[in-house]
Structures are given as C-alpha cells and as structure tokens.
Design a protein around this motif. Sequence first.
Motif, PDB file in Angstrom:
ATOM      1  N   ALA A  91     -37.372 -57.256 -91.779  1.00  0.00           N
ATOM      2  CA  ALA A  91     -37.399 -55.853 -91.357  1.00  0.00           C
ATOM      3  C   ALA A  91     -37.467 -54.878 -92.529  1.00  0.00           C
ATOM      4  O   ALA A  91     -38.206 -53.891 -92.475  1.00  0.00           O
ATOM      5  CB  ALA A  91     -36.188 -55.543 -90.488  1.00  0.00           C
TER       6      ALA A  91
ATOM      7  N   THR B 102     -40.808 -52.885 -91.764  1.00  0.00           N
ATOM      8  CA  THR B 102     -40.599 -51.691 -90.949  1.00  0.00           C
ATOM      9  C   THR B 102     -41.360 -50.464 -91.456  1.00  0.00           C
ATOM     10  O   THR B 102     -41.979 -49.765 -90.656  1.00  0.00           O
ATOM     11  CB  THR B 102     -39.100 -51.393 -90.790  1.00  0.00           C
ATOM     12  OG1 THR B 102     -38.494 -52.524 -90.137  1.00  0.00           O
ATOM     13  CG2 THR B 102     -38.856 -50.152 -89.959  1.00  0.00           C
TER      14      THR B 102
ATOM     15  N   ARG C 142     -44.939 -51.004 -90.441  1.00  0.00           N
ATOM     16  CA  ARG C 142     -45.040 -50.932 -88.983  1.00  0.00           C
ATOM     17  C   ARG C 142     -44.991 -49.483 -88.511  1.00  0.00           C
ATOM     18  O   ARG C 142     -45.760 -49.070 -87.650  1.00  0.00           O
ATOM     19  CB  ARG C 142     -43.898 -51.739 -88.354  1.00  0.00           C
ATOM     20  CG  ARG C 142     -43.945 -51.804 -86.843  1.00  0.00           C
ATOM     21  CD  ARG C 142     -42.774 -51.004 -86.266  1.00  0.00           C
ATOM     22  NE  ARG C 142     -42.842 -51.022 -84.812  1.00  0.00           N
ATOM     23  CZ  ARG C 142     -42.980 -49.924 -84.089  1.00  0.00           C
ATOM     24  NH1 ARG C 142     -43.069 -48.749 -84.644  1.00  0.00           N
ATOM     25  NH2 ARG C 142     -43.044 -49.983 -82.784  1.00  0.00           N
ATOM     26  N   ASP C 143     -44.089 -48.689 -89.098  1.00  0.00           N
ATOM     27  CA  ASP C 143     -43.984 -47.278 -88.727  1.00  0.00           C
ATOM     28  C   ASP C 143     -45.259 -46.512 -89.078  1.00  0.00           C
ATOM     29  O   ASP C 143     -45.679 -45.617 -88.342  1.00  0.00           O
ATOM     30  CB  ASP C 143     -42.773 -46.637 -89.400  1.00  0.00           C
ATOM     31  CG  ASP C 143     -41.454 -47.181 -88.859  1.00  0.00           C
ATOM     32  OD1 ASP C 143     -41.456 -47.853 -87.799  1.00  0.00           O
ATOM     33  OD2 ASP C 143     -40.415 -46.941 -89.515  1.00  0.00           O
TER      34      ASP C 143
ATOM     35  N   TYR D 160     -47.091 -56.509 -85.512  1.00  0.00           N
ATOM     36  CA  TYR D 160     -45.898 -56.183 -86.307  1.00  0.00           C
ATOM     37  C   TYR D 160     -44.635 -56.388 -85.474  1.00  0.00           C
ATOM     38  O   TYR D 160     -43.663 -56.988 -85.945  1.00  0.00           O
ATOM     39  CB  TYR D 160     -45.948 -54.725 -86.797  1.00  0.00           C
ATOM     40  CG  TYR D 160     -46.571 -54.551 -88.153  1.00  0.00           C
ATOM     41  CD1 TYR D 160     -45.840 -54.780 -89.312  1.00  0.00           C
ATOM     42  CD2 TYR D 160     -47.893 -54.153 -88.283  1.00  0.00           C
ATOM     43  CE1 TYR D 160     -46.408 -54.609 -90.569  1.00  0.00           C
ATOM     44  CE2 TYR D 160     -48.469 -53.986 -89.522  1.00  0.00           C
ATOM     45  CZ  TYR D 160     -47.725 -54.211 -90.665  1.00  0.00           C
ATOM     46  OH  TYR D 160     -48.293 -54.049 -91.904  1.00  0.00           O
ATOM     47  N   ASP D 161     -44.643 -55.883 -84.247  1.00  0.00           N
ATOM     48  CA  ASP D 161     -43.457 -55.999 -83.400  1.00  0.00           C
ATOM     49  C   ASP D 161     -43.107 -57.456 -83.124  1.00  0.00           C
ATOM     50  O   ASP D 161     -41.935 -57.836 -83.128  1.00  0.00           O
ATOM     51  CB  ASP D 161     -43.658 -55.235 -82.091  1.00  0.00           C
ATOM     52  CG  ASP D 161     -43.645 -53.726 -82.290  1.00  0.00           C
ATOM     53  OD1 ASP D 161     -43.153 -53.262 -83.348  1.00  0.00           O
ATOM     54  OD2 ASP D 161     -44.138 -53.008 -81.400  1.00  0.00           O
TER      55      ASP D 161
ATOM     56  N   LEU E 159     -41.585 -58.938 -86.305  1.00  0.00           N
ATOM     57  CA  LEU E 159     -40.230 -58.428 -86.512  1.00  0.00           C
ATOM     58  C   LEU E 159     -39.242 -59.009 -85.492  1.00  0.00           C
ATOM     59  O   LEU E 159     -38.072 -59.226 -85.816  1.00  0.00           O
ATOM     60  CB  LEU E 159     -40.221 -56.902 -86.446  1.00  0.00           C
ATOM     61  CG  LEU E 159     -40.777 -56.222 -87.690  1.00  0.00           C
ATOM     62  CD1 LEU E 159     -41.052 -54.752 -87.424  1.00  0.00           C
ATOM     63  CD2 LEU E 159     -39.829 -56.389 -88.869  1.00  0.00           C
TER      64      LEU E 159
END
Length: 193
Positions: A75, A79, A82-83, A64-65, A68
């Motif tokens: 995003a 995001t 991802r969180d 994911y990082d 992004l």
Amino acid sequence: MRRTGTTRRGALLAAGATAGGLLTACSGGDDGGADDPGSAAAVRAEKALRVRSTRTSRELLRQYDAVLELHPDQATRLTPLRDSVALHVTALSPPPPEKDGSGKPKPSPSASASASASPDGAPVGDVGGAGPTPFVPADPGKAVRELAAAERRSADAHAEALVHAPPELARLLASLAAAGAAHSYLLTKGSSS
C-alpha cells in the motif's frame, strides 16, 4: 574551431521540427465537418473517445485495487499511484450534460437515444462499470510487475487515442500517457529485487 557533423543539440532540434511538422500535417483536411469542434459528429466522436479512454483508466484502477486487496503490504508504494489513476478517471469522464434555465438537461446535438450510451451500450455516466476482478499473482513482486505492464498498456492506449482527439482532449491524453509511462518506470525500478 567549430566542429562539423551532427551534434546532439542539432539532432534534437531536427527531430522536434520534424515531429511538429507531422503533427501540423495530420491536423489538416476536411472530413465532412468532424474537424469543426461544434459539429454533432465531432461532439459524438469526442464523447466516444472519452468513454473508451475512461474505460482504459478504470480497468487500470481496478487492477490497482485488486493488487492492493491481495497485497496490502504494498500500500505505501502503490496507493499514491492508484490515487493518481483515480484522478485520471475523473479527468477523462465525459462532462455532465448541460442544463437549461429550468435545471433540465439540454438536448444533445443529436437527439438519438444512442448518443447517450457508450459503444457497448452502457450509459455514459457509468463507463467501465464493474467487470471481472483482474487476476493477481500471489507473489507481490510479480503482481507489481504485471501492474507495471498494465500501466504501459494504458499509456500506449492513451497515446494511440490522442491522434484522433481534439486539441484539448489530446493534451489530456498525452499527459495521461506520460504519467502512465512514469508509473510503469517507478513500478519496475523498485521491483527488480
């Protein structure tokens, strides 16, 4: 007049009963104390399973990082997912060692040095450390599709691991597998354009 034959409700009830029976049958047996949640073997097995599962989620988080970083325009969409994966990593991480009355860590059930390391030699507190940066396609649509595939692989790994997990960890792994499947669906649903 009542219909005869198999109804959808009847088929679902039968499938649920069969699955429940299989789960009950798989949980029995004696393998030298590993089923006893307090045994040293069970504690080591759960710790190793947590380390592997944490590594799986940490790799997904790195994916994911990487996406992004290369595609910041994604995003808004990525995001929240991802969180969620970051929370999965936190939930899976092995609990910190218990402390005795003086604040020092209690010795583990197995005092061997290998009990405090993961199977690949990394300390348990640092599972999955930094690895190679995942490859991310330049096309945002393809990058998101590959992220969806990574979510499916992660969900499959968690589902496979839950078969060997004690009940509490199995419930967590089942939840994470379901979340991964939902993330994969959300990622593929919006990237078909």
